[in-house]
Every structure is written in structure tokens, then in C-alpha cells.
Design a protein around this motif. Structure first.
Motif, short mmCIF file in Angstrom:
data_model
loop_
_atom_site.label_atom_id
_atom_site.label_comp_id
_atom_site.label_asym_id
_atom_site.label_seq_id
_atom_site.Cartn_x
_atom_site.Cartn_y
_atom_site.Cartn_z
N SER A 1 -5.51 8.19 -4.20
CA SER A 1 -4.39 8.98 -4.70
C SER A 1 -4.14 8.69 -6.17
O SER A 1 -3.51 9.48 -6.86
CB SER A 1 -3.14 8.69 -3.88
N LEU A 2 -4.65 7.55 -6.64
CA LEU A 2 -4.47 7.26 -8.06
C LEU A 2 -5.51 7.97 -8.92
O LEU A 2 -5.33 8.13 -10.12
CB LEU A 2 -4.60 5.75 -8.29
N TYR B 1 4.89 6.09 -4.14
CA TYR B 1 5.51 6.18 -5.46
C TYR B 1 4.49 6.49 -6.53
O TYR B 1 4.60 7.49 -7.24
CB TYR B 1 6.26 4.88 -5.77
N ALA B 2 3.48 5.63 -6.62
CA ALA B 2 2.53 5.84 -7.70
C ALA B 2 1.65 7.05 -7.41
O ALA B 2 1.31 7.82 -8.30
CB ALA B 2 1.67 4.59 -7.87
N GLY B 3 1.30 7.22 -6.13
CA GLY B 3 0.32 8.26 -5.82
C GLY B 3 0.90 9.64 -5.72
O GLY B 3 0.22 10.61 -6.01
N ALA B 4 2.14 9.76 -5.30
CA ALA B 4 2.67 11.10 -5.10
C ALA B 4 3.83 11.42 -6.02
O ALA B 4 3.79 12.38 -6.78
CB ALA B 4 3.10 11.26 -3.64
N ALA C 1 0.84 -1.21 0.00
CA ALA C 1 0.00 0.00 0.00
C ALA C 1 0.86 1.25 0.00
O ALA C 1 0.62 2.19 -0.76
CB ALA C 1 -0.91 -0.02 1.22
N TYR D 1 -4.73 10.50 -11.59
CA TYR D 1 -4.15 10.18 -12.90
C TYR D 1 -5.16 10.31 -14.01
O TYR D 1 -4.84 10.76 -15.11
CB TYR D 1 -3.59 8.75 -12.89
N ILE E 1 -5.39 -3.50 5.91
CA ILE E 1 -4.86 -2.17 5.63
C ILE E 1 -5.93 -1.34 4.92
O ILE E 1 -5.65 -0.54 4.04
CB ILE E 1 -3.60 -2.24 4.75
N ILE F 1 -2.58 16.26 -4.55
CA ILE F 1 -1.39 15.90 -3.77
C ILE F 1 -1.39 16.66 -2.45
O ILE F 1 -1.15 16.09 -1.38
CB ILE F 1 -0.11 16.23 -4.56
N MET G 1 5.11 9.91 -8.70
CA MET G 1 4.91 9.87 -10.14
C MET G 1 3.95 10.96 -10.61
O MET G 1 4.04 11.43 -11.73
CB MET G 1 4.40 8.49 -10.56
N ILE H 1 2.40 2.04 -3.28
CA ILE H 1 1.48 2.68 -4.22
C ILE H 1 1.23 4.13 -3.82
O ILE H 1 1.28 5.05 -4.66
CB ILE H 1 0.16 1.88 -4.30
N ILE H 2 0.99 4.33 -2.54
CA ILE H 2 0.65 5.69 -2.12
C ILE H 2 1.80 6.64 -2.40
O ILE H 2 1.63 7.70 -2.98
CB ILE H 2 0.30 5.71 -0.61
N GLY I 1 -4.56 4.76 -1.03
CA GLY I 1 -3.79 4.51 -2.24
C GLY I 1 -4.62 4.66 -3.49
O GLY I 1 -4.23 5.30 -4.46
#
Lengths: 184, 416, 168, 172, 154, 352
Positions: F128-129, D60-63, D54, F132, F118, F158, D65, D57-58, F125
Motif C-alpha cells: 500500500s505504500l 493511516y499511511a497506506g490509505a 501493521a 507513494y 503478521i 486504494i 494519507m 501503516i495500512i 502494508g
């Protein structure tokens, strides 16, 4: 009336049911109904009529009853182009461009004296009716029209939408109509 | 009345502006994006174009283009008899057509030398102030819409409908009123109209107070507007600002007080002024002007004098219909006036009224013909929009939009 | 000094000479006089700077076309206003149609910028020193100046009009 | 099942990683990089390290990138920047040398690796779960954890300083 | 700004209070096609060419309305009344054709004001409807003249 | 996992997906109705009875509208954008407990799609995607207004994610678990987290507004400035997906807020009710079903609140939004963490 206008008349008539050799199926009717009840306007308000359109959006007249309260200022998302107000010759190309940017199916309503015919502004700078640049489906008279009249025009478009075949937009008549305006 | 230019904040503003200009020059060389605001951008309410040079969200430069609804008013006016120009003036500042109508009428009356009876003047005052209310109401509520608060707009729009009801009762139209005639009003206030005005005076203050409550002290709104699109009194005067936009900078110039027309000297009212000339001040000044307008209407409504609603000017004012049908003399006058063959004297006249947006001037030259030889409109919006570039430079895109709505630039008046 | 039309006129004549301030009259209570293009800017600057007058507000500018006045067909009207004293005055400058050149006022009044552009657009006035003298309301491709009296008002492409009954 | 999933994700990871390098359009590269992170997270989940998955992702992918993409959007990617790079002989040589070195290192590193097989008796499959991870971090690795926190703080302050510094202004 | 205003929330709560109050208020909407809004008696709506009490057309084709029209929307041709048409036309002259271009018309009411024969009026109870074709807006006498009270609409 | 449970999970996931879609669809209707009612209007009432078919009409229209890909757009990414937005939005409802367990026969069914430990991190997570979709779509449109919208969306999301995460930490400190199911269970009865975390909730609420791009934080698509923002160039169903995703996000965020702060499916006196039945299974099931209703009532209340706020407030400006996020909300949420920590310590000090 000019010859070009005569051409428009032929193709613009609500011929959905039996028009170019095909018939509206019940599925098409459903889609027509859906379209009719979800006409998102692009308020191309240039002058006085735009203020009356505000009144149409207002609580007293409430255009949302027809499912049209979401003004789409992006032409891609709009279904009807409501041209409200004087279109000067300087503005003509812009109207055409906006029309070209709209996604099919699209309808054009010319609201008010200026947009439909130039009104009192028979002058060197004013376009004498937007049907010189884009095909117009519904004309709404008045200077400015009462909100009732604008709603009236909207309902006319609804009638058009309800009875229109899904394939009308691909028909040769329609292509010829667009071609007569040098669109596409 | 003297106009004291309040220069309290001008120095500060100038300093701010200088600093900003320096910063702008530093950034000139960086990559800028060009953003085309208009001619059909939703925030322009009418059509004019602004090509913005943007650094991210900050506006570096703007090039305005206008003329997208140029309708050649001044040219048409040279071809139409005097009385047919009234419908043209309707379409100039269409948010407050009666002011335009009556401003024009007063200009022609000045040329013809007609004295208007008190009652007609009072009716004109009521109508003009109603028009001012409807103008400011649109401007301020649109400011709300552009800042994202749509609802207040619809609340006050309902009141505008009531103003339209009154117009309808007075002249038979809602927006493009063609109200009044050269020499007075075309008809007296009907009992229903009087009743509607009374109702309006009772109901409107509540609605307006509610509208104010929704925005005026809301921090989000304050943050959005304070300091945005500010202009100093000095620059504003140099740009020829008048009306609420000038008063927001602290100059209390108001044509109604400076050159009273149509009996404005009879009424008690204040001229609200701002300090900084920013969007918030313009908003507040307009808000307050609405209250003052209400006050004027109330006074005029209470003290509406008896008498005729039009001047006794048979050469210029159409005779009553009943007489036209029966009396030959009236019919001849009728024909003469409708054909436009009135004996307008040679001369030139400038008359200005306090329009919804500022000093609305009419400069009329007559050569004795049936049409004006030249009719020039001093259009306040034409002047405001010129300063717009200067006002938005260094601000953000969102600021530019609010500045534009608070200037209340109306395309019809801008392009003429 | 009380600002009356006579006082101000006297003062201006004393400053600029009788040959430069002509045709003074009050058609509607606003003092009107004519000057020439050599003196117009200095005159307006003088009115602006003078402590007594403080004419610091340009109300409007308007072009006028008099095709019958030979040699002075085009007229530019400047209307100024002293907000301090509520005193208005109107200044006219006549120029011949074939030489419609005037100095620009933009250095004194920012608002003159668009007004001059409008006058250029409508009448073809050329303002020397103007920062950006292009058409403002009409399209740049337009070949004539539409407010000149010889040009028609109507849109020539209109087809549905029958003129017989309009008496025009 | 787990094994086939592993191979699937492993190949996906490699494929996406290759695509990151190969893609001409930097925006595509970033998107493939995000996909790479996703498949790596899938590996974590396969290893029962949900927290790591999780957070991967949060963060690296979420912030991170998103910021990459953010910057790329500002740069006009319409012009093909790397086309000039590719033609450069020096760049080609440098690339070959760097690639070769990397390859050597990988070979050297993997030469002596023996695949570890956890002892089923002592192996705790829940070691990657949040609670266990937290306990370990706050007991056994307390000092490194706090040191890392300080390091982060320092870097954050530094970033703020760099971000706030304007031309001609001395903040240090 | 006071402290309370700085905190955003009081003003926001106030605004929310106002809007929720309106949520339960009576709605101002008029369902247009089913209900119509009351218009003023002097509303300038669709034109009508009146007849007199005997059913004869009042218009005498004097042309004042056409001259008065700022939009140049009215055209007419005059004709002489023949013998035996007295019940049709009130005066000796009458309008053979009378056309109003409803698209050009700005409903300013100047024609009504100009008419010396009380012939043309703008009705308060009718408004010009929207249509599909530009031609349909040329209102000829067939659509303008008031229908005879005794007979059906022609 | 036996086959019954597997089938149940499949059905449940489908049901949740369907419900999300349905709620998103009808959110558009309620948005219009609520807006209308707030504004003294009546809203859509001509498509079906009371306008109830309005969303279907919109969907039908959007489906059959011309697909339009601008000539200069990046075609792949242009199509990918709304897809991502939709997918991500639909994914996030998986870990939300919509109810307690239902007991049928011998088996008990959890009313949650996946009970991962989790849960919160998962939602975090996935959310936050979501950006995109907006970013890629906005960039691919090759339109400056879209690009500006995309940039605004990215920086806004963000920034507010940070404050959102920090405000969540206080809740986690109270619950000691990342699993939404556990957090829900801890708030049994009327023991809701909102009583302990009012400040945290406020911060979370504000961030939720920002994350879903709703007024007063609707900068990425602010009509008056950017026309449509990131979706300016989109037509037909691709636009529909963006709009849909927004409403699904509202639904999910409302559900999360209800779960974290308002006791999820818990309601006062639920224990009394449970005990009022003689049969424990029946009592449990009745309470669960009421709990589901309560959960949805809470969600709807939040959705209503979202709309209510949207039609009341003006929006922020870009820099003010950033300032609010970084200068006010983040310090506040850190303060909230400290307060919560202190509170917990005090509580333990006095009780132990």
C-alpha cells in the motif's frame, strides 16, 4: 550546402576514438555497446514514413532485435529522435523543443525525403530538411524508405554510439554545434 | 439508390447530448485544467493539436489546431504537369495511396474524355480494394493499440506486408505507390502478382477473423468503445461526413454505389451500416467493409477480363518503351507527354471516389495549359477532424483518444 | 419531380430570378451556375429546405483565383449534393479581389466552418458572420494568402536547387 | 538495545511531527506525517504489538494519507496559501491561545501520571500478537467491538450518501 | 452483450488462447542485415545509368528525366562527344555531369519512364543506404553509372 | 539468535534482494521476448547471445544517461519518488517463504527472511505504500500528464487494495494465521488453497494486476493517453528504478500468489519423496531444494501469465476500472468471505 551545415559536418563525424584529444577507454566502449543496443526511439512520425516505421516495428522487420522496440513518446526517455515525415515550418519549433527536452546522449535520425531535405514539397510551408533546426546525425533517404533502410539508419546510429566517447557531449565542439542551432 | 437516414436513435442521442450540454454548462465555472494533446502526442498518429479543457478526466472543451504538416498540395498541383501530380496524391492518405492515385487518374481521364478498357478497370478495382483493406486494417488495429491491445496490430500488420508485396509486384513500391497512369495502369498484372493476390485471398480471411475474435466481443473493448464519440446521422451529414464514419451513423452513402466508377456496378457487395455512430460502430463497419472488399477482390480476380491494361490514347498515355527506342512517332509522343505538353481541353471536372476514409473528391479546372489551373481535393479527414471537438466533449480523455483513432484522421490528408 | 439539371435550374430561376442565376452549364454532368453574394445563402437555404430537392449535403467549397478577370478575380465554388436523389450541383460566386467578402455558410452547414477558414487562409476571403475566421493551415504570422496566383510556390530558402534543367 | 531504539524512534517521531507543522509546503507536511506514522508503528513493534503496527501503516499511511496527498495534488500548491494567514494578527492570537490551552491540558493530564511497571509474573509479552488480540476482541470486548462495527457501517453509508448527492437532489 | 460476454472471462480466455497459439508459431521475422527480404523485380530502388552492350553510356542528356522529376532531384549538364570517345558515349551528346539528389528523390520511377534511351533505371537489388552527411547523397556519375563489366569499378 | 543464524539471515536477505533484482532485470528481457514471441517476432537478439545481455545494455545506458530534472519540478520529491518506489518494492519480499527448512549439521535454516506472524499484513502494508513512489514522482514532475498518471495510480491502488484485502480474508479464515510460513505449511502436498478459494484467487489475481499497474489496468502509465503517465518526465536511472520497481512488484505479487493459493514450495507427492530416502535429513534437504525450484517455477509461471495477459488485452477506462473495483470485485469478495465462512461451518458441522 550552407555554412551551418559545414559546421555540423565537423562535429558530427564519428570521432569518438581520437576526437578531441582523448581516447575511448575500454570502459567507454562497454558503455557505448550498451547504449548502442538500447536505443529507445522517439518516433516523431508525422506522415508517410511513420507508416513505414510501423512496418519496421512489425513482425516482419522487428526493430526489437536491436533493443529499440520500446517507443518512448516522452522525449526525456528517448535516445534517438526519429523524425519521420514532413516537417512544416509550423512544426519546426516543436521539433526543436522536443530535441531540447531529450536527455543526453541523444541522436537524431532524419528519415525520408521530407525530413531530410523537404523532398517533393519544395513549398512555402515546408521546412527544407530538419537539419535547419536540429543537428542531424544520420540521414535515411527514400520516400518513404523501406523498413530495411530505417534499420540501416538505426545501425548507423549504433555505430555512432559504439564509438562515441563519454565525454564527447561535454566537448567544446559539441557545445559549439548546439550553439550554432541556438540550443541551450 | 436512395439513402434512408435511419433516425431510430437520433432522438435519443440528441436528448443525451442536450443533457450533457446542460451538465457542461453547470461545470463551466469550476477550475479546469488545460491539457495539450499534441502535436506529437502518441495517440495522434500524425500531427495535429488539441488543447483540451479538462475537469479531472472529463473533457469540457477542446480547441483543435491543424496545419502542422501543411504541404501545399493544391499549390504544387498548379505548378506540375498532370502526370506529376500522381506522386502528390500518394502522400495524401498514405494508408491507401492507390485509391488516391486512381481517383486522380479517373478525374483527369474524365477531363480528357478517355475510356478505359475493362481489364484496366478491374485491375484498378482490385488495387483500390486492397488499399481499402490496408487502410481499414491500420485504422482498426490502431484502435486496438490505443485501447492497449498491441498484439492484434502486429498480427494484421503482417498481412499488410503481404498487401505491400502485391503493390510492389504491380508498381514497384510499397507505400507511396504512384500506381497507374492517366489512361490505365503502367503495366499489366504479372503472373506473380496474380499469384500473390490469390494467396492473399486465401490467407487473409483467417487472419482477419482472428483479429475480430480478439477484440469484437471482448467486454473490455466493448465497454471502451460503445457510446464513445457518438455522433448522430443528422450532425454527421451536417458536418459533411462520408465513408465509414458516416455509415456508422446509419446512412448508407457510398460513392461506389451512388456514382459507380471503374466498373463498380459489376460487383456484388453490401454496404455495412451502423446505428449509433459511436466508436464501436465505426470499428464494426470498417471490419465488415474489409470483408466486403475481399468479396469484391474475389469477384474481380475471378472475372478479370482479357484485354489491354491501358486505354488507346496515344496523346496521353506513354507509348511502349520498345517503340520509343525505335519509332520516331512514338518518340515524339513520348517527348510531348513527358514535357507535359498534352492537349488538355479546357473545362472543369469533379470526380469522387470512395477513399479509405470517405468521399475523396478531385475538383479540377483546366485552362488548356500543361498544368491544372486549379486542383482542389475534397479531403474527408479535413471534415472529420472538424467534428472531433463536438464528439469528444463530455467524454473522458481515454475516449477522446479512441474516438480519434476510430475516425482515422490522417494528418497528410487533413492538412494537404 | 424528376431531378434533371434543367428542371432544377428552371425551379431555381423561377424562385430567384433570371438575373441571379447566370452562366448555367454542365461541364461534367454536374450542373454549374453562378450567382452573387447577396443571394448565395438564401439559395443554399432554399435548396436545403425544399422538399423536392433536399440538397442537404455540402460536398466541398473551393476558392479559385482568376487574376485575369477584372472585377471578379476571386471565385468561391460551393458543391452541393442531394444524397436523397443523388443530384449534385455546383454554385459559383465571383467577387472582386479588393473586396473578397462573402456571407458565411456556417449557419446551415457545420462543415463550412473549416472550409471557409481554409478559403480565408488560401485566398483571403472574408466571411461575414463566421465564428472564428483565422488561418487554419498556415501560421498566423503569414503575411500573404499563398494560393493567389501571384505568389510563388517554392520555399525561397532552398539553396541546393539549380533550376536550369527543369523547364519551369 | 530496545531502549536506545525507543529513544531513537521517539525523537524521530517528535522531529517529524514538528516538521509537519513547520513545513511550508503542504506536500512535505503530508510526507512528514507519513514518517511520523512510521515511527509510531516502530513503537508498536517495540511494544510487541505487531498487528497494531501493521494496521497503523495500512490504514493511516497506506490509505488515509494517500487520500490527503491526493487532495493536495489537486489543489494548486504553487501559490503560498499560508503566507496570508501568517500575517493575520487575529490568527496569531488564536494560535497562541490554542497552543497555550493545549499545553495546559497536557500538563494537567501528565501531572499525576505514574509510570506503570508491569508485574513480570503476570505480564504476557504476547498480548499484542494477532491471535491474542483477536481473542480479546471477540470475547471480552465483544459488545464494544460490534458497536464500533455498526458505527463504521453507519459512517460508511453516510459517506456514500454525501458522495452520491448531487445538487438539487434530495436523497433523504 | 450476452451473459458470457458480461463476465469478461470467456472473451479474455479466447484472446489468451489466440496469443498463446501465436507464441508457438513460426516467426515471421527476417533478420535484416543477415537476411534480406525478397524484393519484387520491378522494385524502384537506387538509380543506375546503364551502358549499352559495348560499354558506352546510353544517356544522351536530353533532360527528360529532369523534367519528369516531381522532386526536382536530377540535375545534369550536357556535353558534345569528342572524337575518340565513341566507346564511352553512345550518342553525340552526353551528360558531363549527372547528379541525383537521393534525399530529394522520392523513387517514383517517373525518370525511368521518361527516359527515351533506356539509360536510367531504378534497380531492384539496391537501396540507397543511410549516411551521416547530407552532401554524400548527391550521387554523381561516379556512383550512378553502371560499372564496366570487364573492368573494376572506377 | 546465535551468530551462525544471524550471519545466515544476513546472507539470505542479501541473496533474496539479489534474486529479486536479477529476476526484475531479466523480467524486462523476458517481457520483450515473450511479447515478441506472442507477436510472431523474435525479440532482442543482437545484444549478446540470444539478446541475453539486453537488460544489462538497458541498465548501462540508463546509468549513463543525462540526469534530467525539469526546471519547474520539485527537486527533492522528484528524486525521492523513484527511490520510494524501488525501496518499497524491494522490501516486500522479506516475508515470503521461498522454501522449507534446510538442515545442515545440527542447525536448521528457514528459507525465509523474517518469519513474522503478521506476514500478510506486512506485505499488504508495504504494497500500500508503493503508490507513494508513483504519486510523489508524478506530482513532483510538475507535468499535467504526470499528475494525471499519479492521480490515476493513487485512486486505482486504494480501490483495489480493498478488494485484495477482502479476498485475502477468506484465505486467512481457512488458515487461521497471518504468517505466510504457516499458510505455506498448511498446503503441504497438493492441498493447495486454490481448490478451496477459486473465486478468491480470481479476485486476488485481478487486484494483483491492478496493484502492479499492468494491462488491463495500466492506466497510470498508459502510453496512448498519458505518454508515460507518472514517469513522463523521468530520464536515466530514475526511470530505470520505476521500471525496475514495477517488475519487482510483479515478482513479489507472483510469489505471494504462489504462496497463498498455489501451495508455495509444496508439490504433489512430496511426502512420498521425503520418505523414499533412508536418511531423513537428506530426504528433507532434497525435498526442500526441489521445493525451492517448484516455488520459483510457480513464480515464473505467474510472471509469464502477467506478460501473456499484457500482450493480449485492451485496457480499461478510468471510470470502468473504478466501477469494476467497487461495484463488482468488492461485493464479490464479500460474497466469497460469506461462502468461505459458510463452508467452514458446514465442514465443522459434518466432521465434528
Amino acid at each position: 550546402m550552407s555554412d551551418t551545415n559545414k559546421d555540423i559536418n565537423m562535429a558530427e563525424a564519428p570521432e569518438g576514438y581520437s576526437g578531441a584529444g582523448f581516447f575511448a577507454t575500454s570502459f567507454e566502449k562497454v558503455i557505448g555497446l550498451a547504449r548502442a543496443n538500447s536505443l529507445w526511439p522517439l518516433p516523431f512520425a508525422t506522415s508517410c514514413c511513420g507508416i513505414e516505421f510501423m512496418a519496421t516495428m512489425g513482425s516482419t522487420y522487428d526493430i526489437s532485435r536491436f533493443g529499440s522496440e520500446r517507443p518512448s513518446f516522452s522525449p526525456r526517455q528517448a535516445d534517438i529522435l526519429l523524425v519521420m515525415g514532413t516537417i512544416a515550418k509550423k512544426m519546426g519549433p516543436v521539433v526543436k523543443q522536443v530535441y531540447e527536452q531529450m536527455a543526453e546522449p541523444k541522436w537524431v535520425v532524419a528519415v525520408g525525403a521530407c525530413a531530410t531535405s523537404g523532398g517533393i514539397f519544395d513549398t512555402y510551408s515546408v521546412l527544407q530538411g530538419i537539419d535547419r533546426v536540429v543537428p542531424v546525425d544520420v540521414y535515411v533517404p527514400g520516400c518513404p524508405p523501406r523498413p530495411e533502410q530505417i534499420l540501416d539508419g538505426l545501425m548507423r546510429v549504433q555505430d555512432l554510439a559504439k564509438n562515441e566517447s563519454l565525454r564527447r557531449r561535454h566537448s567544446p565542439e559539441y557545445q559549439a554545434l548546439l550553439a550554432s542551432y541556438n540550443i541551450k | 439508390m436512395a439513402t434512408d437516414n435511419k433516425t431510430a436513435d437520433t432522438d435519443q442521442l440528441q436528448e443525451f447530448r442536450d443533457n450533457r450540454d446542460l451538465k457542461l454548462q453547470d461545470k463551466k465555472n469550476e477550475n479546469l485544467t488545460t491539457l495539450n494533446l499534441g502535436p506529437t502526442h502518441p495517440a495522434t498518429h500524425g500531427i495535429f493539436q488539441n488543447i483540451l479543457q479538462m475537469d479531472g478526466e472529463v473533457i469540457m472543451d477542446a480547441v483543435p489546431t491543424i496545419g502542422y504538416i501543411h504541404r501545399a498540395f493544391e499549390k504544387i498541383a498548379e505548378r506540375r504537369p498532370f502526370y506529376q501530380i500522381t506522386p502528390l496524391t500518394d502522400r495524401m492518405n498514405y494508408c491507401s495511396s492507390p485509391i488516391n492515385n486512381m481517383g486522380y487518374h479517373m478525374t483527369v481521364e474524365k477531363l480528357l474524355g478517355i475510356e478505359i478498357p475493362k481489364r484496366a478497370q478491374y485491375i484498378r478495382v482490385i488495387m483500390m480494394e486492397l488499399a481499402r483493406i490496408s487502410d481499414h486494417l491500420i485504422c482498426n488495429s490502431i484502435l486496438g493499440v490505443d485501447s492497449g491491445a498491441f498484439t492484434g496490430f502486429l498480427y494484421v500488420m503482417q498481412e499488410r506486408e503481404h498487401i505491400y508485396d502485391i503493390y510492389e509486384e504491380v508498381c514497384g513500391a510499397r507505400l507511396t505507390t504512384n500506381m497507374g497512369r492517366i489512361g490505365g495502369m503502367e503495366r499489366d498484372l504479372s503472373p506473380k502478382a496474380l499469384h500473390l493476390i490469390g494467396e492473399f485471398l486465401k490467407r487473409f480471411p483467417k487472419v482477419w477473423a482472428e483479429f475480430e475474435k480478439m477484440l469484437t466481443r471482448n467486454r473490455i473493448f466493448i465497454d471502451r468503445t460503445v457510446g464513445v464519440g457518438a455522433i448522430s446521422a443528422e450532425r454527421a451529414l451536417n458536418y459533411g461526413f462520408t465513408g465509414p464514419n458516416l455509415r456508422a451513423t446509419g446512412v448508407d452513402y457510398d460513392v461506389r454505389v451512388m456514382n459507380p466508377y471503374s466498373s463498380y456496378q459489376d460487383f456484388e457487395f453490401e454496404i455495412p451500416v451502423g446505428e449509433k455512430g459511436d466508436t464501436y460502430d465505426r470499428f464494426l463497419v470498417r471490419n465488415e467493409e474489409v470483408w466486403q472488399s475481399l468479396k469484391i477482390i474475389e469477384q474481380a480476380y475471378k472475372n478479370l477480363p482479357e484485354g489491354s491494361y491501358h486505354a488507346d490514347a496515344p496523346h496521353y498515355y506513354l507509348p511502349p518503351k520498345q517503340e520509343v527506342y525505335t519509332s520516331m512517332e512514338a518518340l515524339i509522343y513520348h517527348f510531348k507527354i513527358v514535357m507535359g505538353e498534352i492537349d488538355a481541353p479546357k473545362g472543369e471536372v469533379y470526380h469522387s471516389v470512395e477513399g479509405g476514409n470517405g468521399e475523396l473528391g478531385f475538383y479540377l479546372i483546366s485552362d488548356g495549359g500543361r498544368t491544372p489551373y486549379r486542383l482542389h481535393f475534397r479531403r474527408p479527414c479535413f471534415i472529420y477532424y472538424q467534428a472531433y471537438t463536438e464528439m469528444i466533449k463530455g467524454g473522458q480523455l481515454a475516449d477522446a483518444i479512441l474516438t480519434l483513432s476510430s475516425l482515422n484522421v490522417i494528418a497528410g490528408e487533413l492538412d494537404a | 419531380m424528376e431531378l434533371t439539371n434543367e428542371n432544377v435550374l428552371g425551379k431555381l430561376i423561377a424562385q430567384f430570378g433570371e438575373e441571379n442565376i447566370v452562366d448555367a452549364y454542365n461541364p461534367d454532368g454536374i450542373m454549374t451556375f453562378t450567382t452573387n453574394r447577396e443571394n448565395i445563402i438564401a439559395l443554399i437555404q432554399y435548396l436545403y429546405d425544399d422538399k423536392d430537392l433536399q440538397v442537404q449535403f455540402l460536398t466541398t467549397m473551393a476558392g479559385i483565383h482568376f487574376p485575369d478577370h477584372k472585377g471578379r478575380e476571386l471565385c468561391m465554388m460551393y458543391q452541393l449534393h442531394s444524397l436523397r436523389h443523388n443530384f449534385r450541383l455546383r454554385i459559383k460566386v465571383f467577387v472582386p479581389a479588393e473586396d473578397p467578402v462573402l456571407p458565411t455558410l456556417t449557419n446551415i452547414y457545420a462543415t463550412a466552418n473549416w472550409m471557409e477558414r481554409e478559403a480565408y487562409d488560401f485566398y483571403g476571403f472574408i466571411f461575414t458572420g463566421h465564428p472564428n475566421l483565422i488561418r487554419i493551415l498556415n501560421i498566423e504570422e503569414m503575411e500573404y494568402h499563398p494560393m493567389l496566383k501571384q505568389y510563388p510556390l517554392e520555399d525561397q530558402t532552398r539553396e541546393d536547387k539549380i533550376d536550369t534543367y527543369f523547364g519551369r | 538495545m530496545t531502549e536506545s531504539l525507543f529513544f531513537f524512534f521517539a525523537s524521530l517521531t517528535l522531529l517529524c511531527a514538528v516538521m509537519v507543522v513547520v513545513s511550508k509546503n503542504p506536500v512535505y507536511s503530508v510526507i512528514f506525517l507519513i514518517l511520523t506514522f512510521f515511527s509510531i508503528s516502530a513503537h508498536y513493534i517495540l511494544l510487541n504489538a505487531q498487528f497494531l503496527a501493521a494496521v497503523n501503516i495500512i490504514v493511516y499511511a497506506g490509505a488515509i494519507m494517500v487520500l490527503f496527498l491526493f487532495v493536495l495534488m489537486f489543489i494548486n500548491t504553487g501559490k503560498n496559501v499560508e503566507s496570508t494567514l501568517k500575517k493575520n494578527v487575529l490568527a496569531k492570537i488564536a494560535g497562541t491561545v490554542a497552543g497555550g490551552l493545549l499545553f495546559t491540558i497536557v500538563v494537567a493530564a501528565l501531572k499525576d501520571v505514574t509510570l506503570g511497571h508491569p508485574d513480570p509474573a503476570t505480564f504476557n509479552s504476547q498480548v499484542g500478537m494477532v491471535e491474542n488480540l483477536g481473542k480479546v476482541l471477540f470475547t471480552k470486548y465483544m459488545l464494544p467491538f460490534q458497536l464500533v462495527a455498526v458505527l463504521f457501517l453507519v459512517s460508511m453509508v453516510g459517506a456514500v450518501m454525501i458522495g452520491k448527492r448531487e445538487a438539487g437532489e434530495q436523497n433523504f | 452483450m450476452t451473459l458470457a460476454e458480461r463476465m469478461y472471462l470467456p472473451a479474455i480466455a479466447q484472446g489468451l488462447g489466440i496469443t498463446i497459439k501465436h507464441f508457438f508459431k513460426k516467426k515471421a521475422t527476417i533478420n535484416y542485415p543477415e537476411e534480406t527480404r525478397q524484393r519484387s523485380d520491378i522494385w524502384r530502388g537506387l538509380h543506375v545509368l546503364k551502358r549499352d552492350e559495348n560499354g558506352a553510356e546510353r544517356c544522351t542528356a536530353c533532360g527528360l528525366c529532369a523534367v519528369a522529376c516531381p522532386a526536382e532531384a536530377i540535375t545534369m549538364t550536357a556535353g558534345e562527344r569528342k572524337k575518340g570517345e565513341e566507346h564511352l558515349y553512345r550518342e553525340e551528346k552526353y551528360a558531363v555531369t549527372y547528379e541525383v539528389n537521393m534525399l530529394r528523390c522520392i523513387f517514383c520511377g517517373l525518370c525511368e519512364e521518361a527516359c527515351p534511351k533506356a539509360a536510367i533505371f531504378l534497380q531492384d537489388d539496391k537501396i540507397a543506404p543511410a549516411r551521416y552527411e547530407r552532401d554524400e547523397f548527391i550521387y554523381g556519375k561516379d556512383r550512378l553509372v553502371e560499372p564496366l563489366k570487364t573492368t573494376e569499378t572506377k | 539468535m546465535d551468530s551462525v543464524l544471524l550471519i545466515y539471515k544476513g546472507i539470505y536477505i542479501l541473496a533474496i534482494f539479489g534474486i529479486s533484482l536479477l529476476i526484475a532485470t531479466y523480467s524486462t528481457y523476458f517481457e520483450r521476448k515473450i511479447a515478441a514471441f506472442i507477436q510472431d517476432r523474435v525479440g532482442p537478439n543482437r545484444a549478446g547471445p540470444m539478446g541475453l545481455l539486453q537488460p544489462l545494455a538497458d541498465a548501462g545506458k540508463l546509468f549513463f544517461k543525462e540526469e534530467f530534472i525539469p526546471a519547474k519540478a520539485n527537486k527533492t520529491l522528484f528524486i525521492l519518488g523513484p527511490g520510494i518506489a524501488m525501496l518499497v518494492a524491494a522490501m516486500s519480499s522479506a516475508v515470503i517463504p521461498f522454501g522449507d527448512t534446510l538442515i545442515i549439521g545440527e542447525t536448521s535454516f528457514d528459507l525465509i527472511a523474517i518469519d513474522v506472524n503478521i506476514g500478510i499484513l506486512y506485505i499488504f502494508g508495504v504494497v500500500s505504500l508503493g503508490v507513494y513512489g508513483l504519486m510523489i514522482g508524478g506530482w513532483a514532475s510538475n507535468n499535467k500528464f504526470s499528475l494525471l498518471g499519479a492521480i490515476r495510480a493513487a485512486s486505482q491502488n486504494i480501490s483495489y487494495e480493498l478488494a485484495m484485502g477482502l479476498s485475502l480474508i477468506a484465505v486467512l479464515m481457512l488458515s487461521g494465521s497471518l504468517s505466510l510460513k504457516v499458510i505455506a505449511e498448511q498446503q503441504a502436498g497438493f492441498n493447495w488453497n486454490i481448490w478451496y478459494q477459486p473465486l478468491g484467487f480470481l479476485i486476488f489475481l485481478i487486484c494483483a494486476f491492478a496493484e502492479t499497474n499492468r494491462t488491463p489496468f495500466d492506466l497510470p502509465e498508459s502510453e496512448a493517453e498519458l505518454i508515460g503517465g507518472y514517469h513522463t518526465e523521468y530520464s536515466s536511472m530514475k526511470l530505470g528504478m520505476y521500471l525496475f520497481a514495477e517488475y519487482i512488484n510483479i515478482f513479489v505479487v507472483s510469489a505471494v500468489m504462489a504462496t497463498l493459493y498455489f501451495g508455495a514450495y509444496n508439490f504433489p507427492f512430496m511426502e512420498n519423496l521425503r520418505n523414499a530416502f533412508d536418511d531423513p535429513v537428506l530426504g528433507n534437504n532434497v525435498v526442500t531444494i526441489i521445493g525451492v525450484a517448484v516455488m520459483f517455477a510457480k513464480i515464473f509461471a505467474f510472471i509469464f501469465f502477467f506478460m501473456w495477459v499484457r500482450w493480449t488485452l485492451p485496457r480499461f477506462r478510468y471510470d470502468q476500472l473504478m466501477k469494476l473495483g467497487w461495484n463488482i470485485l468488492i461485493p464479490l469478495s464479500i460474497l466469497n468471505i460469506l461462502l468461505t465462512g459458510g463452508g467452514i461451518l458446514l465442514y465443522e458441522y459434518f466432521t465434528k
